[in-house]
Design a protein around this motif. Structure first.
Motif, PDB file in Angstrom:
ATOM      1  N   LYS A  91       0.801  -1.230   0.000  1.00 48.71           N
ATOM      2  CA  LYS A  91       0.000   0.000   0.000  1.00 48.71           C
ATOM      3  C   LYS A  91       0.834   1.281   0.000  1.00 48.71           C
ATOM      4  CE  LYS A  91      -4.172  -1.926   1.972  1.00 48.71           C
ATOM      5  NZ  LYS A  91      -5.140  -1.872   3.059  1.00 48.71           N
ATOM      6  N   PRO A  92       1.908   1.386   0.806  1.00 44.19           N
ATOM      7  CA  PRO A  92       2.663   2.651   0.804  1.00 44.19           C
ATOM      8  C   PRO A  92       3.254   3.017  -0.558  1.00 44.19           C
ATOM      9  CG  PRO A  92       3.272   1.336   2.703  1.00 44.19           C
ATOM     10  CD  PRO A  92       2.405   0.479   1.837  1.00 44.19           C
ATOM     11  N   SER A  93       3.813   2.037  -1.259  1.00 44.62           N
ATOM     12  CA  SER A  93       4.402   2.338  -2.573  1.00 44.62           C
ATOM     13  C   SER A  93       3.426   2.090  -3.719  1.00 44.62           C
ATOM     14  CB  SER A  93       5.663   1.498  -2.786  1.00 44.62           C
ATOM     15  OG  SER A  93       5.341   0.132  -2.840  1.00 44.62           O
ATOM     16  N   ARG A  94       2.216   1.618  -3.404  1.00 38.69           N
ATOM     17  CA  ARG A  94       1.162   1.338  -4.386  1.00 38.69           C
ATOM     18  C   ARG A  94       1.661   0.424  -5.502  1.00 38.69           C
ATOM     19  NH1 ARG A  94      -3.634   3.165  -4.273  1.00 38.69           N
ATOM     20  NH2 ARG A  94      -3.875   3.488  -6.498  1.00 38.69           N
ATOM     21  N   GLN A  95       2.233  -0.721  -5.090  1.00 41.55           N
ATOM     22  CA  GLN A  95       2.698  -1.738  -6.022  1.00 41.55           C
ATOM     23  C   GLN A  95       2.071  -3.073  -5.672  1.00 41.55           C
ATOM     24  OE1 GLN A  95       6.937  -2.041  -5.912  1.00 41.55           O
ATOM     25  NE2 GLN A  95       7.234  -0.407  -7.392  1.00 41.55           N
ATOM     26  N   ILE A  96       1.981  -3.926  -6.683  1.00 45.13           N
ATOM     27  CA  ILE A  96       1.523  -5.291  -6.451  1.00 45.13           C
ATOM     28  C   ILE A  96       2.588  -6.244  -6.980  1.00 45.13           C
ATOM     29  CG2 ILE A  96      -0.928  -4.720  -6.563  1.00 45.13           C
ATOM     30  CD1 ILE A  96      -0.914  -5.909  -9.411  1.00 45.13           C
ATOM     31  N   LYS A  97       2.598  -7.438  -6.433  1.00 49.84           N
ATOM     32  CA  LYS A  97       3.479  -8.488  -6.926  1.00 49.84           C
ATOM     33  C   LYS A  97       2.602  -9.477  -7.682  1.00 49.84           C
ATOM     34  CE  LYS A  97       6.788 -11.994  -5.476  1.00 49.84           C
ATOM     35  NZ  LYS A  97       7.451 -12.618  -4.304  1.00 49.84           N
ATOM     36  N   LEU A  98       2.870  -9.619  -8.962  1.00 53.16           N
ATOM     37  CA  LEU A  98       2.103 -10.512  -9.832  1.00 53.16           C
ATOM     38  C   LEU A  98       2.973 -11.721 -10.166  1.00 53.16           C
ATOM     39  CD1 LEU A  98      -0.613 -10.663 -11.455  1.00 53.16           C
ATOM     40  CD2 LEU A  98       0.739  -9.922 -13.409  1.00 53.16           C
ATOM     41  N   VAL A  99       2.530 -12.899  -9.719  1.00 51.79           N
ATOM     42  CA  VAL A  99       3.264 -14.132  -9.980  1.00 51.79           C
ATOM     43  C   VAL A  99       2.674 -14.771 -11.225  1.00 51.79           C
ATOM     44  CG1 VAL A  99       3.874 -16.406  -9.086  1.00 51.79           C
ATOM     45  CG2 VAL A  99       3.803 -14.445  -7.552  1.00 51.79           C
ATOM     46  N   ARG A 100       3.543 -15.015 -12.228  1.00 54.99           N
ATOM     47  CA  ARG A 100       3.090 -15.570 -13.494  1.00 54.99           C
ATOM     48  C   ARG A 100       3.492 -17.017 -13.685  1.00 54.99           C
ATOM     49  NH1 ARG A 100       5.413 -11.193 -17.380  1.00 54.99           N
ATOM     50  NH2 ARG A 100       6.813 -10.855 -15.655  1.00 54.99           N
ATOM     51  N   SER A 133       6.624 -10.226 -11.217  1.00 54.66           N
ATOM     52  CA  SER A 133       6.993  -8.837 -11.474  1.00 54.66           C
ATOM     53  C   SER A 133       6.239  -7.929 -10.514  1.00 54.66           C
ATOM     54  CB  SER A 133       6.703  -8.454 -12.930  1.00 54.66           C
ATOM     55  OG  SER A 133       5.348  -8.664 -13.224  1.00 54.66           O
ATOM     56  N   PHE A 134       6.848  -6.799 -10.222  1.00 57.37           N
ATOM     57  CA  PHE A 134       6.230  -5.771  -9.404  1.00 57.37           C
ATOM     58  C   PHE A 134       5.664  -4.717 -10.344  1.00 57.37           C
ATOM     59  CE2 PHE A 134       9.148  -7.712  -6.432  1.00 57.37           C
ATOM     60  CZ  PHE A 134       8.368  -7.810  -5.298  1.00 57.37           C
ATOM     61  N   ILE A 135       4.398  -4.383 -10.146  1.00 60.41           N
ATOM     62  CA  ILE A 135       3.707  -3.450 -11.033  1.00 60.41           C
ATOM     63  C   ILE A 135       3.119  -2.325 -10.201  1.00 60.41           C
ATOM     64  CG2 ILE A 135       1.868  -3.216 -12.736  1.00 60.41           C
ATOM     65  CD1 ILE A 135       2.087  -6.291 -13.082  1.00 60.41           C
ATOM     66  N   LYS A 136       3.340  -1.093 -10.649  1.00 63.93           N
ATOM     67  CA  LYS A 136       2.715   0.052  -9.979  1.00 63.93           C
ATOM     68  C   LYS A 136       1.236   0.090 -10.356  1.00 63.93           C
ATOM     69  CE  LYS A 136       6.738   2.992  -9.696  1.00 63.93           C
ATOM     70  NZ  LYS A 136       6.801   3.748  -8.492  1.00 63.93           N
ATOM     71  N   ILE A 137       0.398   0.318  -9.370  1.00 67.08           N
ATOM     72  CA  ILE A 137      -1.048   0.322  -9.613  1.00 67.08           C
ATOM     73  C   ILE A 137      -1.431   1.450 -10.554  1.00 67.08           C
ATOM     74  CG2 ILE A 137      -3.289   0.608  -8.483  1.00 67.08           C
ATOM     75  CD1 ILE A 137      -2.136  -0.858  -6.059  1.00 67.08           C
ATOM     76  N   GLU A 138      -0.703   2.574 -10.525  1.00 63.23           N
ATOM     77  CA  GLU A 138      -1.003   3.694 -11.417  1.00 63.23           C
ATOM     78  C   GLU A 138      -0.785   3.357 -12.882  1.00 63.23           C
ATOM     79  OE1 GLU A 138       1.405   4.323  -8.811  1.00 63.23           O
ATOM     80  OE2 GLU A 138      -0.278   4.758  -7.490  1.00 63.23           O
ATOM     81  N   GLU A 139       0.066   2.358 -13.164  1.00 62.86           N
ATOM     82  CA  GLU A 139       0.374   1.989 -14.547  1.00 62.86           C
ATOM     83  C   GLU A 139      -0.643   1.006 -15.135  1.00 62.86           C
ATOM     84  OE1 GLU A 139       2.826   3.417 -16.351  1.00 62.86           O
ATOM     85  OE2 GLU A 139       3.093   4.687 -14.601  1.00 62.86           O
ATOM     86  N   ILE A 140      -1.524   0.464 -14.320  1.00 57.60           N
ATOM     87  CA  ILE A 140      -2.524  -0.490 -14.808  1.00 57.60           C
ATOM     88  C   ILE A 140      -3.702   0.278 -15.399  1.00 57.60           C
ATOM     89  CG2 ILE A 140      -4.095  -2.353 -14.149  1.00 57.60           C
ATOM     90  CD1 ILE A 140      -2.154  -2.957 -11.840  1.00 57.60           C
ATOM     91  N   ILE A 141      -4.038  -0.020 -16.651  1.00 55.26           N
ATOM     92  CA  ILE A 141      -5.140   0.690 -17.293  1.00 55.26           C
ATOM     93  C   ILE A 141      -6.365  -0.191 -17.500  1.00 55.26           C
ATOM     94  CG2 ILE A 141      -3.707   2.416 -18.433  1.00 55.26           C
ATOM     95  CD1 ILE A 141      -3.831   0.760 -20.971  1.00 55.26           C
ATOM     96  N   LYS A 142      -6.217  -1.517 -17.261  1.00 52.35           N
ATOM     97  CA  LYS A 142      -7.356  -2.419 -17.403  1.00 52.35           C
ATOM     98  C   LYS A 142      -7.058  -3.695 -16.620  1.00 52.35           C
ATOM     99  CE  LYS A 142     -10.192  -4.678 -20.881  1.00 52.35           C
ATOM    100  NZ  LYS A 142     -10.317  -5.010 -22.304  1.00 52.35           N
ATOM    101  N   ALA A 143      -8.086  -4.241 -15.988  1.00 49.41           N
ATOM    102  CA  ALA A 143      -7.932  -5.494 -15.255  1.00 49.41           C
ATOM    103  C   ALA A 143      -9.204  -6.310 -15.386  1.00 49.41           C
ATOM    104  CB  ALA A 143      -7.631  -5.218 -13.787  1.00 49.41           C
TER     105      ALA A 143
END
Length: 111
Positions: free
Chosen positions: A84-93, A99-109
């Protein structure tokens, strides 16, 4: 007799492009293809956060579209961590692929 400086003479027909000029031209073309990030409304942001949270809670696979200035990237995986503080998620593929992805960079889910 035609002049060498006109009418496609020797000098006019032998133009060269320096490698530095070619690289600068290609870099300029690349910058012109760059796009701006789309502005998402509150409802779309809410749907993205809901899909991320559902994937985190229920260990379900989620498909995320991540913004890039040149070409959007579509990633599928399970959200295993939300920072929550850095607004990132860890996505395991996969087993070792994450990969670590910033929530601000996600445009569709979508789930």
């Amino acid at each position: 007799m035609a002049s060498k400086l006109s009418e496609n003479g020797m000098y006019e027909g032998s133009r060269l492009i320096l490698p530095e000029h070619r690289e600068a031209y290609l870099a300029q073309e690349e910058l012109q293809r760059r796009r701006g990030k789309p502005v998402l409304d509150e409802q779309e942001l809410h749907l993205i956060e809901e899909a991320i949270f559902e994937s985190y809670q229920e260990c379900r696979t989620v498909t995320l579209t991540v913004f890039s200035p040149f070409d959007d990237e579509e990633l599928r995986g399970v959200v295993t961590s939300i920072d929550k503080p850095s607004r990132q998620i860890k996505l395991v593929r996969g087993e070792e692929d994450y990969s670590f992805i910033k929530i601000e960079e996600i445009i569709k889910a979508s789930i």
